[in-house]
Design a protein around this motif. Structure first.
Motif, short mmCIF file in Angstrom:
data_model
loop_
_atom_site.label_atom_id
_atom_site.label_comp_id
_atom_site.label_asym_id
_atom_site.label_seq_id
_atom_site.Cartn_x
_atom_site.Cartn_y
_atom_site.Cartn_z
N TYR A 1 -5.10 -1.24 4.25
CA TYR A 1 -4.26 -0.31 5.00
C TYR A 1 -5.09 0.87 5.53
N GLN B 1 -2.31 -3.54 -5.52
CA GLN B 1 -2.14 -2.32 -4.72
C GLN B 1 -3.48 -1.78 -4.22
N MET C 1 -4.26 -1.17 -0.38
CA MET C 1 -4.59 0.18 0.10
C MET C 1 -5.91 0.17 0.88
N ALA D 1 0.84 -1.21 0.00
CA ALA D 1 0.00 0.00 0.00
C ALA D 1 0.87 1.26 0.00
N LYS D 2 1.89 1.26 0.84
CA LYS D 2 2.71 2.47 0.97
C LYS D 2 3.48 2.78 -0.32
N ILE E 1 0.87 4.54 -2.37
CA ILE E 1 0.50 5.82 -1.74
C ILE E 1 1.62 6.84 -1.93
#
Ligand code: HEC
Ligand code: HEC
Length: 186
Positions: free
Chosen positions: A182, A175, A179, A112-113, A116
Motif C-alpha cells: 500500500y 498486515q 502495508m 493495510a488500512k 494503519i
C-alpha cells in the motif's frame, strides 16, 4: 550480495581517501542508492527527497552502531559528523524519484488500512505519509525495503527505535505485507 558488500568496503576506504567535496562523496552513495535517485539494488531505500532530520539520524545511528547494516555501517563510520549533516542536507533537497509502483490491490488496501487506522500511523508519518523532519516519508518508498525494515523493527534486528518495534509487534505478518504494498503504491 557479494558485489554489494565489496562495493561498501571499497567505498568506505574511498570516501576517506579521495572524495573531498560533498558532491564527490554523494557520487559514491549513488552506486547503490542510484544516480537518478532510484536505487540500483533490491531492498535499498530511496534517499533522494527524504526528510533531512531523518537522513541525518539514520547516518548517525549507523555510525554509532545503534542501527546495523553490513554496507552502511563501514560507510557511515568512514565519514565525519559534518559530512553526515552535509549529506543529509544534500539528499533532502533532491526531488523524490517516482518509482511508478502500482497502487495496491483492493484487498491489500483494505487489510493495510485496518492496521494503519488501528495503530494511527498517520499521527506521526502524517496524512499522505510524507513524514516531517525526523519522521521518515513512507509514500512511494521501495516495496521490498519497506517490508524488510518493518520486519527488522519487529524482530529487533533494527533496534534504533524501540517505539517502532513495539508498534510492529501489534500487527500481523499479513498486515505487514499489505502495508508495504500500500505505502509503496502511494
Ligand atoms: C553498497 C551499497 C550502499 C552504498 C554505497 C550506500 N548505501 Fe545507504 N543504504 C544501503 C542499504 C542496503 C540500506 C538499507 C539498510 C537496511 O536494510 O537497514 C541503506 C540505508 C541508508 C539510509 C537509511 C534510509 C532509510 O530510509 O532509513 C541512509 C540515510 C543512507 N543509506 C545513506 C547513504 C549515504 C549518504 C551514502 C553515501 C555516503 C550511502 N548510503 C551509501 C546501501 C548503500
Ligand atoms: C509514535 C510515532 C509513530 C507511529 C505511530 C508510527 N511510526 Fe513509523 N516511524 C516513526 C519514527 C520516528 C521513525 C524513524 C525511526 C528511526 O529513527 O529510525 C519511523 C520509521 C518507520 C519506518 C522506516 C522507514 C525507513 O525509511 O526506514 C517505517 C516503514 C514505518 N515507520 C512504518 C510505520 C507504519 C506502517 C506505522 C503504523 C502501523 C507506523 N510507522 C507508525 C514514528 C512512528
Amino acid at each position: 550480495m557479494l558485489r554489494f558488500a565489496a562495493a561498501a568496503a571499497l567505498l568506505a576506504g574511498a570516501t576517506a581517501a579521495w572524495a573531498d567535496t560533498i558532491e564527490e562523496k554523494a557520487v559514491l552513495c549513488s552506486v547503490c542508492h542510484g544516480a537518478n535517485g532510484l536505487p540500483d539494488f533490491p531492498a535499498t531505500p530511496i534517499i533522494w527527497g527524504q526528510n533531512e532530520g531523518y537522513l541525518y539520524l539514520e547516518l548517525r545511528d549507523f555510525q554509532k552502531g545503534a542501527r546495523k547494516d553490513d554496507r552502511m555501517t563501514p560507510i557511515a563510520q568512514s565519514l565525519a559528523k559534518e559530512d553526515l549533516l552535509a549529506l543529509a542536507a544534500y539528499f533532502s533537497t533532491k526531488p523524490w524519484p517516482k518509482t511508478g509502483a502500482p497502487s495496491a490491490s483492493k484487498a491489500d488496501t483494505a487489510v493495510a488500512k485496518t492496521a494503519i487506522n488501528s495503530v494511527v500511523c498517520t499521527s506521526c508519518h502524517l496524512e499522505e505519509f510524507q513524514g516531517d523532519s525526523s519522521v521518515p516519508r513512507l509514500a512511494d518508498q521501495v516495496d521490498r525495503y519497506l517490508l524488510k525494515t518493518m520486519i527488522d523493527f519487529r524482530d529487533h534486528a533494527r533496534a534504533n527505535n524501540p517505539g517502532m518495534s513495539d508498534l510492529m509487534n501489534t500487527v500481523t505478518p499479513e498486515q505487514l505485507g499489505a502495508m508495504a504494498n500500500y505505502l509503496a503504491g502511494l
